[in-house]
Design an enzyme around this catalytic site. Structure first.
Site, PDB file in Angstrom:
ATOM      1  N   ALA A  82       0.814  -1.221   0.000  1.00  0.00           N
ATOM      2  CA  ALA A  82       0.000   0.000   0.000  1.00  0.00           C
ATOM      3  C   ALA A  82       0.848   1.271   0.000  1.00  0.00           C
ATOM      4  O   ALA A  82       0.425   2.298  -0.527  1.00  0.00           O
ATOM      5  CB  ALA A  82      -0.950   0.000   1.197  1.00  0.00           C
ATOM      6  N   HIS A 212      -0.455  -7.908   3.290  1.00  0.00           N
ATOM      7  CA  HIS A 212      -0.213  -8.447   4.641  1.00  0.00           C
ATOM      8  C   HIS A 212      -1.181  -7.924   5.692  1.00  0.00           C
ATOM      9  O   HIS A 212      -1.091  -8.298   6.852  1.00  0.00           O
ATOM     10  CB  HIS A 212       1.250  -8.223   5.058  1.00  0.00           C
ATOM     11  CG  HIS A 212       1.592  -6.818   5.437  1.00  0.00           C
ATOM     12  ND1 HIS A 212       1.796  -6.438   6.740  1.00  0.00           N
ATOM     13  CD2 HIS A 212       1.786  -5.711   4.703  1.00  0.00           C
ATOM     14  CE1 HIS A 212       2.094  -5.138   6.789  1.00  0.00           C
ATOM     15  NE2 HIS A 212       2.086  -4.684   5.563  1.00  0.00           N
ATOM     16  N   CYS A 336       4.561   2.277  11.678  1.00  0.00           N
ATOM     17  CA  CYS A 336       5.483   3.070  10.845  1.00  0.00           C
ATOM     18  C   CYS A 336       6.027   4.278  11.593  1.00  0.00           C
ATOM     19  O   CYS A 336       7.020   4.864  11.210  1.00  0.00           O
ATOM     20  CB  CYS A 336       4.767   3.535   9.591  1.00  0.00           C
ATOM     21  SG  CYS A 336       3.931   2.178   8.800  1.00  0.00           S
TER      22      CYS A 336
END
Length: 412
Positions: A82, A212, A336
């Protein structure tokens, strides 16, 4: 409670962090194995059976992804995930139409890769409007309507937020964009396969998908790019012109096959998964809130995906709670950005106080989460919140009826 060994005899924590990644569904692994061993051809080799087998598998996977979102298989481009899809959509559209259109609209609570793509475009001379969100995490559609400019090329709004689980009014945003002939992109990494998504019904022109996050393999994703009305992109990557020239590079057949099967399984089990996950989520929230006072649920209660629960435990440091809950894998926000000690920018955007933002924990419930795991997590969570509060002077003051906001703290 379902804790698995790592081969060295040590117990690993329970996994309650499915927004970061999901375990591979065994059915997905089974589908991938032949393409990792016997069928290893390059799907772009046109002159022999090895290439044809891989190509057929890749095209089947493309149809499986398309079916999940109501698209035509020709509108699906395989990517590495993504993050790449988001970069392609935002930079690709902006640069293709830059001679006439220099303005983009997004929100302050997007994934970091969307915000960073927009910042990078600002250095190229584009203007970006970052819409604020309301206290519940949703955007105000009136503010969106006001934000349009004559040269707006793209609106990018994520479907389900990865930190607080709120679900934006994608259908309404799609209608507004279509009426103004502005392309609409959504980062659907946390939504696809979990809630029904239909690109035509929702008037979505570009959509980012990750393998995922839906029990598929890591390192693969897709971008949906509408053919009618046609969306044009400037490719980020030059090369052999694979994937309609939008994403050169050999498509990794085993990963594409895995993504396809993950999408098919998600489509078959979405309703069952959603019911089950909603029940477990309800159990987790109800049990914690009935035992522990001063817990805030971040994000809208109604418009949300139930498997992503973000709770702030007042008067408890989130990091201390995470460390105390070492036998449960949880996080305090996005994988992230969790390396930085700053409180989550998503929580700041919904107006959470700094101290509450620092006390928030994200619980992720997925397809393989069991009731025992939820109960174990709840029990440990209640135990450690109570213990940490006992040690907190602030908690003591609150118990004594002191309003912390009224205190003037001095520096020594």
């Amino acid at each position: 409670a379902g804790r698995s060994g790592d081969g060295g005899g040590a117990l690993r924590p329970l996994y309650m962090d499915v927004q970061a990644t999901t375990p591979l569904d065994p059915r997905v692994l089974d589908s991938m194995l032949p393409y990792l061993t016997a069928y290893y051809g390059n799907p772009h080799s046109r002159t022999h059976a090895y290439g044809w087998e891989s190509e057929a598998a890749m095209e089947k996977a493309r149809r499986q992804v398309a079916d999940l979102i109501g698209a035509d298989s020709r509108e699906i481009i395989f990517t590495s995930g993504a993050t790449e899809s988001n970069n392609m959509a935002i930079k690709g559209v902006a640069r293709f139409y830059k001679s006439r259109k220099k303005h983009i609209i997004t929100t302050q609570t997007e994934h970091k890769c969307v915000l960073d793509s927009c910042r990078s475009l600002e250095t190229e001379g584009f203007r970006v409007t970052y819409l604020p969100v309301k206290k519940n995490g949703l955007i105000d559609l009136k503010e969106l309507e006001v934000a349009f400019q004559p040269d707006t090329s793209l609106v990018s709004v994520m479907t389900v937020n990865n930190e607080i689980g709120v679900k934006q009014p994608i259908h309404d945003i799609g209608e507004i964009c279509r009426a103004r002939k502005v392309f609409f992109h959504t980062d659907a990494a946390q939504a696809i396969g979990k809630i029904p998504m239909d690109v035509n019904n929702m008037k979505i022109d570009l959509m980012s998908i990750s393998g995922h996050k839906i029990y598929g393999p890591k390192g693969v994703g897709a971008i949906y790019v509408r053919r009618r009305p046609r969306v044009r992109l400037e490719p980020l990557q030059s090369g052999g012109g694979q994937e309609r020239g939008l994403r050169s590079g050999t498509v990794p057949t085993p990963l594409a096959v895995g993504l396809g099967v993950a999408c098919e399984v998600a489509q078959q089990e979405m309703e069952y998964d959603h019911k089950r996950i909603s029940k477990l989520a309800e159990r987790l929230v109800t049990k914690i809130m009935s035992e522990v006072p001063d817990v805030v649920m971040n994000g809208d209660r109604e418009h949300r995906y139930p498997g992503c629960i973000n709770l702030s435990f007042a008067y408890v440091e989130g990091e201390s709670l995470l460390m105390a809950l070492k036998d449960v894998a949880l996080s305090s926000g996005s994988a992230c950005t969790s390396a930085s000690l700053e409180p989550s920018y998503v929580l700041r955007a919904i107006g959470t106080d700094e101290d509450l933002a620092h006390s928030s924990i994200r619980f992720g419930i997925g397809r393989f989460t069991t009731e025992e795991e939820v109960d174990y997590t709840v029990q440990k969570c209640i135990q450690h919140v109570k213990r940490l509060r006992e040690m907190s002077p602030l908690w003591e003051m609150v118990q004594d009826g002191i309003d912390l906001k009224s205190i003037k703290w001095t520096q020594h």
